[in-house]
Design an enzyme around this catalytic site. Structure first.
Site, PDB file in Angstrom:
ATOM      1  N   LYS A 163      14.992  31.392 -33.129  1.00 35.51           N
ATOM      2  CA  LYS A 163      14.553  30.272 -32.147  1.00 35.51           C
ATOM      3  C   LYS A 163      12.868  30.742 -31.994  1.00 35.51           C
ATOM      4  O   LYS A 163      12.139  29.822 -32.129  1.00 35.51           O
ATOM      5  CB  LYS A 163      14.850  30.560 -30.641  1.00 35.51           C
ATOM      6  CG  LYS A 163      16.460  29.755 -30.655  1.00 35.51           C
ATOM      7  CD  LYS A 163      17.272  30.240 -29.251  1.00 35.51           C
ATOM      8  CE  LYS A 163      18.580  29.633 -29.572  1.00 35.51           C
ATOM      9  NZ  LYS A 163      19.650  29.996 -28.503  1.00 35.51           N
ATOM     10  N   GLN A 187      20.009  33.510 -23.182  1.00 41.69           N
ATOM     11  CA  GLN A 187      20.883  33.725 -24.343  1.00 41.69           C
ATOM     12  C   GLN A 187      22.259  34.270 -23.892  1.00 41.69           C
ATOM     13  O   GLN A 187      22.523  34.845 -23.341  1.00 41.69           O
ATOM     14  CB  GLN A 187      20.396  34.718 -25.433  1.00 41.69           C
ATOM     15  CG  GLN A 187      21.383  34.735 -26.713  1.00 41.69           C
ATOM     16  CD  GLN A 187      21.072  33.406 -27.562  1.00 41.69           C
ATOM     17  OE1 GLN A 187      20.198  32.654 -27.507  1.00 41.69           O
ATOM     18  NE2 GLN A 187      22.388  33.012 -28.182  1.00 41.69           N
ATOM     19  N   ASP A 225      18.142  23.337 -22.049  1.00 40.27           N
ATOM     20  CA  ASP A 225      19.374  23.542 -22.728  1.00 40.27           C
ATOM     21  C   ASP A 225      20.406  22.314 -22.177  1.00 40.27           C
ATOM     22  O   ASP A 225      21.112  21.757 -22.844  1.00 40.27           O
ATOM     23  CB  ASP A 225      20.291  24.617 -22.328  1.00 40.27           C
ATOM     24  CG  ASP A 225      20.253  25.731 -23.302  1.00 40.27           C
ATOM     25  OD1 ASP A 225      20.231  25.447 -24.570  1.00 40.27           O
ATOM     26  OD2 ASP A 225      20.615  26.962 -23.099  1.00 40.27           O
TER      27      ASP A 225
END
Lengths: 363, 363
Positions: free
Chosen positions: B123, B167, B190
């Site tokens: 990422k 995460q 997200d």
């Protein structure tokens, strides 16, 4: 709800099956049989509808052989709603005796719409009948959005209010979304807040409230012991207040869902695959006999006025489903009126009771 | 993702269709043809995939006649993701030049899981490649929930951070839901917050962010000009992060959706009705050729390791869909790897850019 149109599904070209077998065990009504809920609220919920009803049609194959004599059991929403209200009444008394708390429901009505006034009056009466305290604010049509928001704010802060309803529609000069968003999520007994809908859609999350009408649909399936898990369910209509939450609820109970809507090219073909049909589109008699798999269970949310010169009012109410045809093919069906309709207010009372229990941590 | 098992769909008992016709217009790969996206981002999005691809199968009837020579177009997720990243790069530069703001993405990593560390590294690299600033906090495995919440809080308050990722999975002594709920809804790139999912489910509402993987699936359909409106779409899997939001997105675009899951009794029969299949279950090669309607479009989200002694690593990655069979029946299909996978990070970058634009009111 659709505007009043002339529709009569008895003029159907769909072949009608023969009438049901007489069965004195059941109270007959409208060419079908009334079936009592198989279970009391304290019994296990998963009994099979079919196992104790000789007149129902357990499966397509069984139905085929019974086709000349089968008729759908009538899912008696009015009776179930009465039973639920009695249960709520008992629980309200119990909570009052134990901790001195009475659940409270507040309704905000803006303007002079007669239909809205009738709905509000009915909610108030329903509250009284089960011992829930009702609060009401009426504001004139020309109120400002700020005035409505102030009323919402006061009820948010009032500890004797456990549920708040803003009667819709609001006058057009107001932003409906702003006002609905102002209702505290803990008191949103309508269950329409996006946070509630999101939780309803997500596995491992639970909404604080489930919207009343779809909750009533599922409650009818539960009370009649109709299995949902593993069944094909088709929801017709994708509204925020019925179709979408109904589909999400069915999926939470492990049904395989399909959602049919105005852009669906072959609604009849898809609907015919369903073991359970929930229709909420507001189209009188749209779902014909040919849309229904033999033995399916039908929950008809539509309440549509159609012209009827024989009626003193000049109209009568019909569902989305052509009852006359469907009741000869389905294993169970809700009538209109007297099916889902009475369940909506019962679930509103249930949500208000649940809210007061949660706020006061009363089991 | 499923644990590694031995699966080889070439040992199928399903009859294989004949190989595709040679066509030098397309770059061939894995027994199928690569098709370029038909549209640039500035073009109208609704061009038909079929109209400009001789090798694709426009309809079941057309496909039937082409069955001996048809092969699916390959939906090149890797290429599309690259294109999207180039577009994001250009937009980031434009915003920086115009208002001096650089989008920022923060990642919180707790513990020492190697796979998590790899994801976070990827990422970070992706951010760098498009000019997005990345922030990272690494906390030891034995951190307290409070410490993680403090990190979330700091990023919530930091105006140079526009997106926050925690995460997963978190160490088992932490309440994952508490921590995810602490992320500001304005920075929840997200898109997993229930409020976002609720808005996604509701007509007339818009989520702030759409979850990255399902957004990537729909973006592939858009970029390839595959029509969604009025199509039958079957989503296999009902997870919070892919299946459910993918179905909601398809419905927002007027597809008629069905959701197949582990409790579905006849997944093959239902899937075979689909014009568009999105599979996200983590079962290698579960969707066989017999599940697919000729001409269907397949988006395969599964990335499953299966034993492969010929591979230096001892395994290879396959999707939920038996590619070898499906690519002979479908009109278009995503490969694994190189299909949906690269789209997820591209959509994360896209959400971060969108967040910074919204926060700074930059069009």
């Amino acid at each position: 709800m659709a505007s009043m149109i002339f529709t009569d599904c008895s003029s159907s070209t769909t072949p009608r099956l023969l009438r049901f077998r007489r069965n004195t065990l059941f109270h007959r009504n409208h060419g079908a049989v009334f079936l009592r809920p198989l279970i009391s609220p304290t019994s296990p919920r998963r009994l099979s509808l079919h196992s104790s009803s000789a007149s129902s049609s357990p499966s397509p194959s069984a139905t085929a052989s019974l086709a000349t004599e089968a008729s759908a059991a009538v899912i008696d929403g009015k009776g179930v709603a009465k039973q639920i209200r009695d249960e709520i009444n008992a629980e309200v008394s119990k909570m009052k005796d134990a901790i001195g708390i009475v659940p409270g429901l507040a309704v905000i009505l803006v303007g002079d719409r007669k239909d809205s006034a009738t709905y509000v009056r009915n909610k108030k009466k329903a509250c009284e009948s089960v011992g829930i305290k009702s609060f009401e604010v009426r504001l004139p049509e020309d109120s400002s959005e700020r005035e409505v928001l102030n009323s919402v704010g006061r009820f948010n802060d009032d500890p004797s209010v456990h549920g708040i309803l803003v009667q819709l529609p609001l006058p057009s000069h107001m932003n409906e979304q702003n006002i609905l968003n102002a209702v505290s999520i803990e008191k949103d007994v309508d269950g329409f807040h996006p946070l509630n809908i999101g939780r309803l859609a997500m596995r491992g999350r639970d909404p604080l409230f489930v919207p009343c009408t779809p909750k009533g649909c599922i409650e009818l399936l539960h009370r009649y012991g109709i299995p949902i898990k593993g069944k094909r369910a088709v929801v017709i209509g994708r509204s925020n207040i019925v179709g979408t939450p109904a589909a999400l609820l069915l999926q939470r109970e492990d049904a395989t869902i399909s959602i049919v809507h105005s852009r669906t090219k072959n609604p009849e073909e898809i609907t015919r695959q369903a073991d359970i049909i929930i229709s909420a589109v507001g189209q009188p008699n749209m779902v014909r006999g040919s849309w229904i798999k033999p033995g399916a269970v039908i929950i008809d949310v539509g309440i549509n006025p159609v012209e009827d010169k024989k009626s003193p009012r000049g109209y009568r109410l019909v569902g989305d489903v052509c009852y006359e045809e469907a009741s000869q093919i389905a294993s169970a069906i809700t009538p209109v009126p007297g099916g889902v309709g009475p369940m909506t207010i019962a679930m509103l009372l249930s949500n208000t009771l649940a809210s007061s229990k949660r706020i006061h941590n009363f089991q």
